[in-house]
Design an enzyme around this catalytic site. Structure first.
Site, PDB file in Angstrom:
ATOM      1  N   HIS A  23       0.888  -1.172   0.000  1.00 46.41           N
ATOM      2  CA  HIS A  23       0.000   0.000   0.000  1.00 46.41           C
ATOM      3  C   HIS A  23       0.920   1.214   0.000  1.00 46.41           C
ATOM      4  O   HIS A  23       2.009   1.174   0.604  1.00 46.41           O
ATOM      5  CB  HIS A  23      -0.824   0.117   1.279  1.00 46.41           C
ATOM      6  CG  HIS A  23      -1.719  -1.033   1.596  1.00 46.41           C
ATOM      7  ND1 HIS A  23      -1.285  -2.170   2.205  1.00 46.41           N
ATOM      8  CD2 HIS A  23      -3.055  -1.195   1.411  1.00 46.41           C
ATOM      9  CE1 HIS A  23      -2.314  -3.001   2.387  1.00 46.41           C
ATOM     10  NE2 HIS A  23      -3.392  -2.431   1.903  1.00 46.41           N
ATOM     11  N   ASP A  35       2.345   1.995   3.356  1.00 42.11           N
ATOM     12  CA  ASP A  35       3.300   1.045   3.962  1.00 42.11           C
ATOM     13  C   ASP A  35       4.726   1.496   3.705  1.00 42.11           C
ATOM     14  O   ASP A  35       5.613   1.258   4.526  1.00 42.11           O
ATOM     15  CB  ASP A  35       3.226  -0.366   3.332  1.00 42.11           C
ATOM     16  CG  ASP A  35       1.848  -0.969   3.344  1.00 42.11           C
ATOM     17  OD1 ASP A  35       1.071  -0.607   4.224  1.00 42.11           O
ATOM     18  OD2 ASP A  35       1.580  -1.812   2.457  1.00 42.11           O
TER      19      ASP A  35
END
Ligand code: XUL
Ligand code: CO
Length: 435
Positions: free
Chosen positions: A99, A102
């Site tokens: 993501h 992240d």
């Protein structure tokens, strides 16, 4: 600098090896039904669980012992990229997934957030150019930040819809820049908590508007990766719009999006929806929409998404059978959307858990291939539906029958005979294949 210093490259040593840091079954170059295991399985590491996750749960803080625990902000983000590529290469996985949030922290505003992201994307691009590792998919985290309290593309707040659009626009540019093979949409908070304050139809219309904008923008920038929707029935919202494969497919068909998307089927999401993993894979496959999988397993005694590493050989074998019948996953792969248990806090556990998952899938592949070669399920199905191959059955399937001709047949047919489904026998034969 190394982040997993005690660990050497993990190699295939066969099932009699005593070395826990070796593959007992996953032999990347071994050919099964005309393709190598590596080509069949296309394993990916999930950045969020493996690099970003700290083992915290609603009752306690993180437990993971990692060399980067003392760092924060961009410094931490940079070290994680270095550690990530060391991990991918030592483990020998061809892919990873992330993501946006992240890999890089949010800044004070969207412009700064994108600047942080650009710096890390630059680093990742550098690593990709000198490594065999590739990006299976990226996605946007539109569920952690409080701005998404009411959802993203299905928020009641148009400013949030706009923010989410900007985030996915950046995500698609990132996908293009890093050569991502797919782009994933998991409906983080796209759902509702209560119908008492929700315009369900309007929210679904908006979700479709959002997806159409994504399709248009990918076309505009020349991004040709596969779009994937990842169904999940609940958590974090009480009711998620992409409840399961069937719901996601009918949504895509209603809004004329079916040619632009496939599905990313996750095992634990299937069980939360009250289905088996193989059910969800079969529904996606039957509709020509099986694109990729998130490999994990749930705990049937718990009602939430535990994201355990997949070690259930029975379930994995049936899943691999669906994948073989689908003629593989195309641009998709087997992404370990799985986290080590909170009690498995040593860095070594990251290797041991992935090895367990990879070996389980390698065994599942081999068993499923044997079943396919022997036409195990084909012959069961052929025998069970043989009444449609001749006589009145053939008239039905060839379009010659109608209610009148069928009534005539039924009136003259004195005795209907059914045959046993033989479920217990089939299950014991599957055990023979596995063991
Ligand atoms: C959440 C989940 C996500 C998606 C990507 O349950 O599975 O991590 O895979 O957003
Ligand atoms: Co997932």
């Amino acid at each position: 600098m190394t982040y997993f210093s005690g660990i050497k490259k993990v190699r295939f040593e066969g099932k009699d090896s005593e070395n826990p840091f070796s593959f007992k079954h996953y032999n990347s170059k071994e050919v099964v039904m005309g393709k190598t295991m590596e080509e069949h399985l296309r394993f990916a590491v999930a950045y969020w669980h493996t690099l970003t996750g700290d083992g915290s749960d609603p009752f306690g803080s993180g437990t993971m012992i990692r060399q980067w625990n003392h760092l924060s902000g961009m410094e931490l983000a940079k070290i994680r990229v270095e550690a990530a590529f060391e991990f991918f290469e030592k483990l020998g996985v061809p892919f990873f997934c992330f993501h946006d949030r992240d890999i890089a922290p949010e800044g004070d505003n969207l412009r700064e957030t994108n600047k942080n992201l650009d710096e890390i994307i630059g680093m990742i691009k550098g690593h990709l150019s000198t490594s065999d590792v590739r990006l299976l998919w990226n996605t946007a985290n539109m569920f952690t930040n409080p701005r998404f309290v009411h959802g993203a593309a299905t928020s009641n707040n148009a400013d949030v819809f706009a923010y989410a659009a900007a985030q996915v626009k950046k995500g698609l540019e990132t996908a293009k820049e890093l050569g991502s093979e797919n782009y994933v949409f998991w409906g983080g908070r796209e759902g509702y908590e209560s119908l008492l304050n929700t315009d369900l139809e309007f929210e679904l219309d908006n979700l479709a508007r959002f997806y159409h904008m994504a399709v248009d923008y990918a076309k505009e920038i020349g991004y040709t990766g596969q779009f994937l929707i990842e169904p999940k029935p609940k958590e974090p919202t009480k009711h998620q719009y992409d409840f399961d494969a069937a719901t996601a497919i009918s949504f895509l068909q209603k809004y004329d999006l079916q040619n632009h998307f496939k599905l990313n089927i996750e095992a634990n999401h299937a069980t939360l929806a009250g289905h088996t993993f193989e059910h969800e894979l079969r529904v996606a496959r039957a509709n020509g929409m099986l694109g990729s999988i998130d490999a994990n397993q749930g705990d049937l005694l718990l009602g939430w998404d535990t994201d355990e590493f997949p070690t259930d050989l029975y379930a994995v074998t049936l899943a691999m059978y669906e994948i073989l019948e689908n003629d593989g996953l195309g641009k998709g792969g087997v992404n370990f959307d799985a986290k080590v248990r909170r009690t498995s806090f040593e860095a070594e556990d990251l290797f041991l858990s992935h090895i367990a998952g990879m070996d389980t899938f390698a065994r599942g592949l081999k068993v499923a291939a044997k079943m396919k070669e022997n036409r195990f399920f084909d012959s069961i199905i052929e025998e069970r539906y043989k009444s449609f191959k001749e006589g009145i059955g053939l008239e039905i399937t060839s379009g010659k029958a109608n209610f009148k001709s069928l009534e005539e047949y039924a009136l003259s047919n004195e005795k209907i005979e059914n045959a046993s489904g033989r479920i217990e026998f089939i299950k014991s034969r599957i055990n023979d294949y596995i063991f």
